[in-house]
Design an enzyme around this catalytic site. Sequence first.
Site, mmCIF file in Angstrom:
data_model
loop_
_atom_site.group_PDB
_atom_site.id
_atom_site.type_symbol
_atom_site.label_atom_id
_atom_site.label_comp_id
_atom_site.label_asym_id
_atom_site.label_seq_id
_atom_site.Cartn_x
_atom_site.Cartn_y
_atom_site.Cartn_z
ATOM 1 N N ARG A 1 10.036 8.797 -0.684
ATOM 2 C CA ARG A 1 9.041 9.631 -1.360
ATOM 3 C C ARG A 1 9.326 11.104 -1.086
ATOM 4 O O ARG A 1 9.569 11.495 0.055
ATOM 5 C CB ARG A 1 7.616 9.320 -0.863
ATOM 6 C CG ARG A 1 7.008 7.988 -1.223
ATOM 7 C CD ARG A 1 6.907 7.654 -2.702
ATOM 8 N NE ARG A 1 6.603 8.755 -3.632
ATOM 9 C CZ ARG A 1 5.415 9.300 -3.814
ATOM 10 N NH1 ARG A 1 4.366 8.866 -3.165
ATOM 11 N NH2 ARG A 1 5.238 10.281 -4.688
ATOM 12 N N TYR B 1 9.298 10.150 3.373
ATOM 13 C CA TYR B 1 9.320 8.849 4.063
ATOM 14 C C TYR B 1 9.886 7.771 3.137
ATOM 15 O O TYR B 1 9.786 7.876 1.903
ATOM 16 C CB TYR B 1 7.931 8.472 4.588
ATOM 17 C CG TYR B 1 6.829 8.381 3.559
ATOM 18 C CD1 TYR B 1 6.650 7.235 2.775
ATOM 19 C CD2 TYR B 1 5.939 9.436 3.375
ATOM 20 C CE1 TYR B 1 5.623 7.146 1.847
ATOM 21 C CE2 TYR B 1 4.917 9.369 2.444
ATOM 22 C CZ TYR B 1 4.763 8.216 1.687
ATOM 23 O OH TYR B 1 3.757 8.143 0.768
ATOM 24 N N HIS C 1 -1.660 13.965 -0.937
ATOM 25 C CA HIS C 1 -2.578 13.264 -1.839
ATOM 26 C C HIS C 1 -3.869 14.078 -1.977
ATOM 27 O O HIS C 1 -4.384 14.592 -0.983
ATOM 28 C CB HIS C 1 -2.929 11.886 -1.275
ATOM 29 C CG HIS C 1 -1.742 10.968 -1.179
ATOM 30 N ND1 HIS C 1 -1.433 10.056 -2.159
ATOM 31 C CD2 HIS C 1 -0.788 10.832 -0.226
ATOM 32 C CE1 HIS C 1 -0.338 9.383 -1.804
ATOM 33 N NE2 HIS C 1 0.070 9.838 -0.633
HETATM 34 FE FE FE2 Z 1 1.880 9.238 0.319
#
Ligand code: FE2
Length: 235
Positions: free
Chosen positions: A156, A146, A161
């Site tokens: 990115r 994104y 995460h």
């Molecule tokens: Fe992220």
Amino acid sequence: MTAHGPFSPRDWDAHPPYVYPGYKSTSLRGPTKPLIPLKQTLSELTGPIYGAESVGKLDHDLTRNARVNGEPLGERIVVAGRVLDEDGRPVSNTLIEIWQANAAGRYIHKSDRHDAPLDPNFRGSGRCVTDGEGRYRFYSIKPGAYPWGNHPNAWRPNHIHFSLFGPSFVTRLVTQMYFPGDPLLDLDPIYLAAGEGARKLLISKFDLEITEADFALGYRFDIVLRGRSATPAQD
Ligand SMILES: [Fe+2]
């Protein structure tokens, strides 16, 4: 609460600095004065203990934990590995939480303004507790890349995460897992902020043993809390 011995100091050659010029917002939030080391006393050497009773049956399966009217779209993946302490011993019964964008590169979050579709059957968050050998296993959808506003045409890399508690407050780790062969890695200041020798620890490995036939590709991501081979933090 369980008390543990003192932990090694963080290796700042591996972890990203609090202020990294390429990652613009770090200069707004990072400390500008030298840090004051805290002694490891009972409050640093103990931590919250999470029991398996607080984790639901589908919490580890992001392909099923938010279905409304069908399966989430995208490439199914299995992400599995072990959590180890600084001496290579398994960290059992520790909570792992993950969150990620959907296959189109979009988060369910009001501040995500990326013009990509949400998936009504994918929430993008899950959690599990490691077993007696420190093992964990998640099912998910491969997250999309994104754009972000760090610099012109910034994207990115695909990432998930991770947040881990470990046995003590000083073992808390928030990081990001990447995928092998991603061309965006070498352009990403968040990935590059980790020490050069330690970055590879953030990239999962494709693993045919974890891959489930006729279902999903498998990626191995082992995580080390503290010590010389610690997985770098990526906040
Ligand atoms: Fe992220």
